[in-house]
Design a protein around this motif. Structure first.
Motif, PDB file in Angstrom:
ATOM      1  N   GLN A   1      -5.479  19.802   1.718  1.00 41.42           N
ATOM      2  CA  GLN A   1      -4.754  20.735   2.581  1.00 41.42           C
ATOM      3  C   GLN A   1      -3.816  19.994   3.527  1.00 41.42           C
ATOM      4  OE1 GLN A   1      -8.020  22.803   4.428  1.00 41.42           O
ATOM      5  NE2 GLN A   1      -7.810  24.575   3.065  1.00 41.42           N
ATOM      6  N   LEU A   2      -4.235  18.818   3.974  1.00 35.76           N
ATOM      7  CA  LEU A   2      -3.466  18.071   4.964  1.00 35.76           C
ATOM      8  C   LEU A   2      -2.350  17.219   4.367  1.00 35.76           C
ATOM      9  CD1 LEU A   2      -6.444  16.944   7.204  1.00 35.76           C
ATOM     10  CD2 LEU A   2      -4.651  18.572   7.838  1.00 35.76           C
TER      11      LEU A   2
ATOM     12  N   HIS B   1      -4.779  11.223   8.624  1.00 39.30           N
ATOM     13  CA  HIS B   1      -5.475  12.448   8.196  1.00 39.30           C
ATOM     14  C   HIS B   1      -6.764  12.115   7.443  1.00 39.30           C
ATOM     15  CE1 HIS B   1      -2.513  15.275   9.547  1.00 39.30           C
ATOM     16  NE2 HIS B   1      -1.554  14.822   8.742  1.00 39.30           N
ATOM     17  N   ILE B   2      -6.693  11.149   6.560  1.00 41.87           N
ATOM     18  CA  ILE B   2      -7.864  10.760   5.764  1.00 41.87           C
ATOM     19  C   ILE B   2      -8.975  10.253   6.682  1.00 41.87           C
ATOM     20  CG2 ILE B   2      -8.717   9.047   4.109  1.00 41.87           C
ATOM     21  CD1 ILE B   2      -5.882   9.322   2.740  1.00 41.87           C
ATOM     22  N   LYS B   3      -8.644   9.343   7.599  1.00 41.24           N
ATOM     23  CA  LYS B   3      -9.646   8.778   8.496  1.00 41.24           C
ATOM     24  C   LYS B   3     -10.246   9.839   9.422  1.00 41.24           C
ATOM     25  CE  LYS B   3      -8.619   4.900  10.539  1.00 41.24           C
ATOM     26  NZ  LYS B   3      -7.875   3.785  11.164  1.00 41.24           N
ATOM     27  N   LYS B   4      -9.400  10.679   9.980  1.00 39.07           N
ATOM     28  CA  LYS B   4      -9.891  11.714  10.898  1.00 39.07           C
ATOM     29  C   LYS B   4     -10.808  12.691  10.173  1.00 39.07           C
ATOM     30  CE  LYS B   4      -8.371  15.194  14.184  1.00 39.07           C
ATOM     31  NZ  LYS B   4      -7.241  15.864  14.825  1.00 39.07           N
ATOM     32  N   THR B   5     -10.426  13.086   8.970  1.00 41.66           N
ATOM     33  CA  THR B   5     -11.235  14.018   8.197  1.00 41.66           C
ATOM     34  C   THR B   5     -12.566  13.382   7.805  1.00 41.66           C
ATOM     35  OG1 THR B   5      -9.226  15.058   7.344  1.00 41.66           O
ATOM     36  CG2 THR B   5     -11.274  15.482   6.147  1.00 41.66           C
ATOM     37  N   ALA B   6     -12.535  12.130   7.368  1.00 43.61           N
ATOM     38  CA  ALA B   6     -13.773  11.437   6.985  1.00 43.61           C
ATOM     39  C   ALA B   6     -14.730  11.350   8.171  1.00 43.61           C
ATOM     40  CB  ALA B   6     -13.454  10.050   6.451  1.00 43.61           C
ATOM     41  N   LYS B   7     -14.217  10.987   9.325  1.00 44.35           N
ATOM     42  CA  LYS B   7     -15.079  10.849  10.498  1.00 44.35           C
ATOM     43  C   LYS B   7     -15.650  12.189  10.946  1.00 44.35           C
ATOM     44  CE  LYS B   7     -13.227   6.468  12.033  1.00 44.35           C
ATOM     45  NZ  LYS B   7     -14.372   5.706  11.639  1.00 44.35           N
TER      46      LYS B   7
ATOM     47  N   LYS C   1     -18.641  15.546   0.274  1.00 43.95           N
ATOM     48  CA  LYS C   1     -17.562  15.001  -0.548  1.00 43.95           C
ATOM     49  C   LYS C   1     -16.578  16.101  -0.947  1.00 43.95           C
ATOM     50  CE  LYS C   1     -16.865  12.885  -5.095  1.00 43.95           C
ATOM     51  NZ  LYS C   1     -17.551  12.251  -6.235  1.00 43.95           N
ATOM     52  N   LEU C   2     -17.089  17.224  -1.397  1.00 41.84           N
ATOM     53  CA  LEU C   2     -16.216  18.327  -1.812  1.00 41.84           C
ATOM     54  C   LEU C   2     -15.435  18.891  -0.636  1.00 41.84           C
ATOM     55  CD1 LEU C   2     -18.621  20.100  -4.331  1.00 41.84           C
ATOM     56  CD2 LEU C   2     -16.670  18.618  -4.856  1.00 41.84           C
ATOM     57  N   THR C   3     -16.085  19.008   0.512  1.00 47.38           N
ATOM     58  CA  THR C   3     -15.407  19.479   1.722  1.00 47.38           C
ATOM     59  C   THR C   3     -14.303  18.509   2.121  1.00 47.38           C
ATOM     60  OG1 THR C   3     -17.431  20.561   2.476  1.00 47.38           O
ATOM     61  CG2 THR C   3     -15.746  20.131   4.144  1.00 47.38           C
ATOM     62  N   PHE C   4     -14.610  17.212   2.077  1.00 49.19           N
ATOM     63  CA  PHE C   4     -13.624  16.185   2.416  1.00 49.19           C
ATOM     64  C   PHE C   4     -12.400  16.290   1.512  1.00 49.19           C
ATOM     65  CE2 PHE C   4     -11.912  11.985   1.399  1.00 49.19           C
ATOM     66  CZ  PHE C   4     -11.467  11.582   2.647  1.00 49.19           C
TER      67      PHE C   4
ATOM     68  N   MET D   1       0.856  -1.176   0.000  1.00 48.21           N
ATOM     69  CA  MET D   1       0.000   0.000   0.000  1.00 48.21           C
ATOM     70  C   MET D   1       0.895   1.229   0.000  1.00 48.21           C
ATOM     71  SD  MET D   1      -3.136   1.046   2.555  1.00 48.21           S
ATOM     72  CE  MET D   1      -2.352   0.451   3.996  1.00 48.21           C
ATOM     73  N   ARG D   2       0.623   2.133  -0.924  1.00 49.18           N
ATOM     74  CA  ARG D   2       1.459   3.323  -1.069  1.00 49.18           C
ATOM     75  C   ARG D   2       0.798   4.575  -0.508  1.00 49.18           C
ATOM     76  NH1 ARG D   2       2.066   4.935  -5.959  1.00 49.18           N
ATOM     77  NH2 ARG D   2       0.526   3.570  -6.834  1.00 49.18           N
ATOM     78  N   VAL D   3       0.493   4.543   0.763  1.00 52.14           N
ATOM     79  CA  VAL D   3      -0.020   5.711   1.470  1.00 52.14           C
ATOM     80  C   VAL D   3       0.637   5.696   2.840  1.00 52.14           C
ATOM     81  CG1 VAL D   3      -2.069   6.901   2.314  1.00 52.14           C
ATOM     82  CG2 VAL D   3      -2.226   5.542   0.243  1.00 52.14           C
ATOM     83  N   SER D   4       1.183   6.822   3.251  1.00 51.44           N
ATOM     84  CA  SER D   4       1.876   6.857   4.534  1.00 51.44           C
ATOM     85  C   SER D   4       0.891   6.741   5.700  1.00 51.44           C
ATOM     86  CB  SER D   4       2.675   8.157   4.668  1.00 51.44           C
ATOM     87  OG  SER D   4       1.798   9.251   4.863  1.00 51.44           O
TER      88      SER D   4
END
Length: 99
Positions: free
Chosen positions: A66-67, A10-16, A57-60, A1-4
């Motif tokens: 940004q992150l 950041h992705i999980k926190k923002t989604a939640k 979706k657009l906000t996410f 998997m090529r995501v740090s």
């Protein structure tokens, strides 16, 4: 998997924060199956709150960029309570990596 690990956090926190704590985030596509450089970030978000999905979706996408930096991010958002069994991209995304 090529995501740090940092980007995943950041992705999980923002989604939640946008879609609710019960949302699920899946990484799919080349970032899961291919360890070479390149490829966009393909994400599926399953949510129990189907209201204002386009706005969320657009906000996410804007917050994640940004992150983690400006990169191509494709996001599919679907209601977890009413999945579309005919949506082949959705079905493939569910085979991805749950973050």
């Amino acid at each position: 998997m090529r995501v740090s690990n940092s980007d995943i956090a950041h992705i999980k926190k923002t989604a939640k924060s946008i879609f609710g704590n019960s949302c699920e985030v899946y990484l799919f596509g080349s970032r899961v199956s291919n360890d070479t450089k390149g490829g966009d970030l393909d994400l599926l978000i399953r949510t129990n709150d189907p209201t204002q999905l386009l706005t969320k979706k657009l906000t996410f996408k804007a917050r994640v960029k940004q992150l983690i930096g400006d990169q191509k991010i494709d996001v599919i958002v679907r209601s977890a309570s009413a999945p579309d069994e005919q949506d082949h991209i959705y079905q493939e995304a569910l085979k991805g990596q749950l973050l």
